[in-house]
Structure formats: C-alpha cells, structure tokens
Write a protein that holds these residues in place. Sequence first.
Motif, PDB file in Angstrom:
ATOM      1  N   SER A  47       5.650  -4.171  22.632  1.00  0.00           N
ATOM      2  CA  SER A  47       6.233  -4.261  21.295  1.00  0.00           C
ATOM      3  C   SER A  47       5.281  -3.772  20.213  1.00  0.00           C
ATOM      4  O   SER A  47       5.690  -3.568  19.061  1.00  0.00           O
ATOM      5  N   CYS A  48       4.002  -3.585  20.567  1.00  0.00           N
ATOM      6  CA  CYS A  48       3.003  -3.150  19.589  1.00  0.00           C
ATOM      7  C   CYS A  48       3.019  -1.628  19.474  1.00  0.00           C
ATOM      8  O   CYS A  48       3.099  -0.924  20.486  1.00  0.00           O
ATOM      9  N   LEU A  49       2.903  -1.144  18.261  1.00  0.00           N
ATOM     10  CA  LEU A  49       3.103   0.272  17.991  1.00  0.00           C
ATOM     11  C   LEU A  49       2.257   1.183  18.872  1.00  0.00           C
ATOM     12  O   LEU A  49       2.752   2.154  19.420  1.00  0.00           O
ATOM     13  N   PHE A  50       0.980   0.864  19.013  1.00  0.00           N
ATOM     14  CA  PHE A  50       0.091   1.686  19.836  1.00  0.00           C
ATOM     15  C   PHE A  50      -0.266   0.994  21.152  1.00  0.00           C
ATOM     16  O   PHE A  50      -1.198   1.398  21.842  1.00  0.00           O
ATOM     17  N   GLY A  51       0.453  -0.076  21.458  1.00  0.00           N
ATOM     18  CA  GLY A  51       0.164  -0.812  22.683  1.00  0.00           C
ATOM     19  C   GLY A  51      -1.154  -1.550  22.631  1.00  0.00           C
ATOM     20  O   GLY A  51      -1.800  -1.764  23.670  1.00  0.00           O
ATOM     21  N   GLN A  52      -1.570  -1.942  21.423  1.00  0.00           N
ATOM     22  CA  GLN A  52      -2.841  -2.653  21.284  1.00  0.00           C
ATOM     23  C   GLN A  52      -2.799  -3.544  20.049  1.00  0.00           C
ATOM     24  O   GLN A  52      -1.948  -3.382  19.168  1.00  0.00           O
ATOM     25  N   LEU A  61       4.546  -5.593   5.074  1.00  0.00           N
ATOM     26  CA  LEU A  61       3.818  -4.465   5.670  1.00  0.00           C
ATOM     27  C   LEU A  61       3.168  -4.893   6.979  1.00  0.00           C
ATOM     28  O   LEU A  61       2.408  -5.860   7.019  1.00  0.00           O
ATOM     29  N   THR A  62       3.464  -4.172   8.052  1.00  0.00           N
ATOM     30  CA  THR A  62       2.846  -4.420   9.358  1.00  0.00           C
ATOM     31  C   THR A  62       1.905  -3.263   9.677  1.00  0.00           C
ATOM     32  O   THR A  62       2.312  -2.103   9.647  1.00  0.00           O
ATOM     33  N   LEU A  63       0.659  -3.600   9.981  1.00  0.00           N
ATOM     34  CA  LEU A  63      -0.337  -2.583  10.291  1.00  0.00           C
ATOM     35  C   LEU A  63      -0.959  -2.824  11.660  1.00  0.00           C
ATOM     36  O   LEU A  63      -1.162  -3.969  12.067  1.00  0.00           O
ATOM     37  N   TYR A  64      -1.274  -1.725  12.327  1.00  0.00           N
ATOM     38  CA  TYR A  64      -2.095  -1.732  13.531  1.00  0.00           C
ATOM     39  C   TYR A  64      -3.314  -0.854  13.230  1.00  0.00           C
ATOM     40  O   TYR A  64      -3.388  -0.239  12.180  1.00  0.00           O
ATOM     41  N   GLN A  65      -4.255  -0.821  14.182  1.00  0.00           N
ATOM     42  CA  GLN A  65      -5.501  -0.068  14.054  1.00  0.00           C
ATOM     43  C   GLN A  65      -6.451  -0.806  13.106  1.00  0.00           C
ATOM     44  O   GLN A  65      -6.248  -0.866  11.898  1.00  0.00           O
ATOM     45  N   SER A  66      -7.513  -1.359  13.668  1.00  0.00           N
ATOM     46  CA  SER A  66      -8.403  -2.249  12.918  1.00  0.00           C
ATOM     47  C   SER A  66      -9.055  -1.569  11.718  1.00  0.00           C
ATOM     48  O   SER A  66      -9.217  -2.193  10.661  1.00  0.00           O
ATOM     49  N   ASN A  67      -9.429  -0.307  11.843  1.00  0.00           N
ATOM     50  CA  ASN A  67     -10.068   0.364  10.714  1.00  0.00           C
ATOM     51  C   ASN A  67      -9.076   0.666   9.604  1.00  0.00           C
ATOM     52  O   ASN A  67      -9.433   0.664   8.426  1.00  0.00           O
ATOM     53  N   THR A  68      -7.828   0.919   9.964  1.00  0.00           N
ATOM     54  CA  THR A  68      -6.778   1.070   8.950  1.00  0.00           C
ATOM     55  C   THR A  68      -6.607  -0.231   8.173  1.00  0.00           C
ATOM     56  O   THR A  68      -6.473  -0.229   6.940  1.00  0.00           O
ATOM     57  N   ILE A  69      -6.613  -1.345   8.902  1.00  0.00           N
ATOM     58  CA  ILE A  69      -6.478  -2.657   8.264  1.00  0.00           C
ATOM     59  C   ILE A  69      -7.644  -2.905   7.308  1.00  0.00           C
ATOM     60  O   ILE A  69      -7.462  -3.364   6.176  1.00  0.00           O
TER      61      ILE A  69
END
Length: 210
Positions: A47-52, A61-69
């Motif tokens: 269910s996670c956008l990048f599988g992580q 707002l939903t964000l993935y990628q730790s550096n983006t956050i």
Amino acid sequence: VPPYTIVYFPSRGRCEVMRMLLADQGQSWKEEVVTLDVWEQGTFKASCLFGQIPKFQDGELTLYQSNTILRHLGRSFGLYGKDQQEAALVDMVNDGLEDLFRRIARQYRHILKEGKDQYQKELPGHLKPFETLLAQNRGGQSFIVGDQISFADYRLLDVLLNLELLFPGYLNDFPLFSAYVARLKSRPKLKAFLESPEHVNRPLAACIKM
C-alpha cells in the motif's frame, strides 16, 4: 488531533531526526508503529507508494521518502537557511549525511559483531567534511550552515548520536563536534525529547536491539 503522523518501524532509523525536529519546534505528532511481522506480510508494504517507509502525514498531505519529508519540514518551519545560497549548502550537508547514513546502515550488523575497531579508525575520514564545514562557520561555534538552526543540524545531530551509541565516548576525539552536540542538546525542547523514555528506549534499528 496532531496534524503530523509518523508511520514507521519501532526504531529510530530514518525517523528520529524528524522527531527531534518536531519536538524542538514545539510540535506534537502521532506515531503509528509498523512491526516487522506486519511489514513482512506484505499487504501494508504494497500500500506504500514506493514500497517502503517512513510514511508521513501532514494533514491531508501524505509523503514518502525521508529526505523529502525533511525538506518539507525544513520549508514549513523556516529551517532551510536564510537565502538560496544557504539552502543549497543545507542540501549539500544533508546529501553528504545521507551517504554516511547509508554507509553505517550497510555495515551495521558487521560493526556490532566484529568491526567496531576498524570502523572507528575510519570515522575521522567519514566525519571530516562536516567537521570542515562546521569549523568554517564562525569557528565551529554556530550551526552547520549560517546563524540559525536548519534541518541539516538535526540530521547531523542524529548521525552523531547514533555513532555515540555504536562507539561510546568517540566524541572525545572530536572536540568541535562534542561542543556542537552539547549546544544542540541544551535547547530546552530538544533536551526534553532526548531525555524522554520514548527516545532513550527506542532502538537504533528495528532488526537488532541496542
């Protein structure tokens, strides 16, 4: 209801820097813990956008990628330098710390089991770029970039504290970093977070207890 939600493993990992930043900025957040058993079942992972993860919720707002956050939080709280030049330097520091974080993560099990002495000998080389930048900014008596805290400072502090867990007392060999860590840890809200049971008892990685 806190506007922020951190969805992550029961560990510090890639999220402790976000927690430190939010705590220091006087923000509250909700934790949704994903156990390794749940993750390995695969349904939530799919269910996670990048599988992580981490997955980060800021209101709608939903964000993935730790550096983006981190960059999002940096912009949200004015933690991205005072101008474009400082913002570029903040990005450079964060990218350099990402390389170091990945290096530590790759060797984590090996360091714990048998490689501590060798890796500790390599630490000065790994930390030299950040030591140089710190020294160039007001003789190391300020932040890593400019005269105000940025998200790169929380990232650097996170890495230095992680190394302290792996190599107790190593900061004695790095007086500039030692003073820098002491300054940041004395910030009242950050100090309270770093002394909280939630931080103290949270393992460095989900796979291995410290």
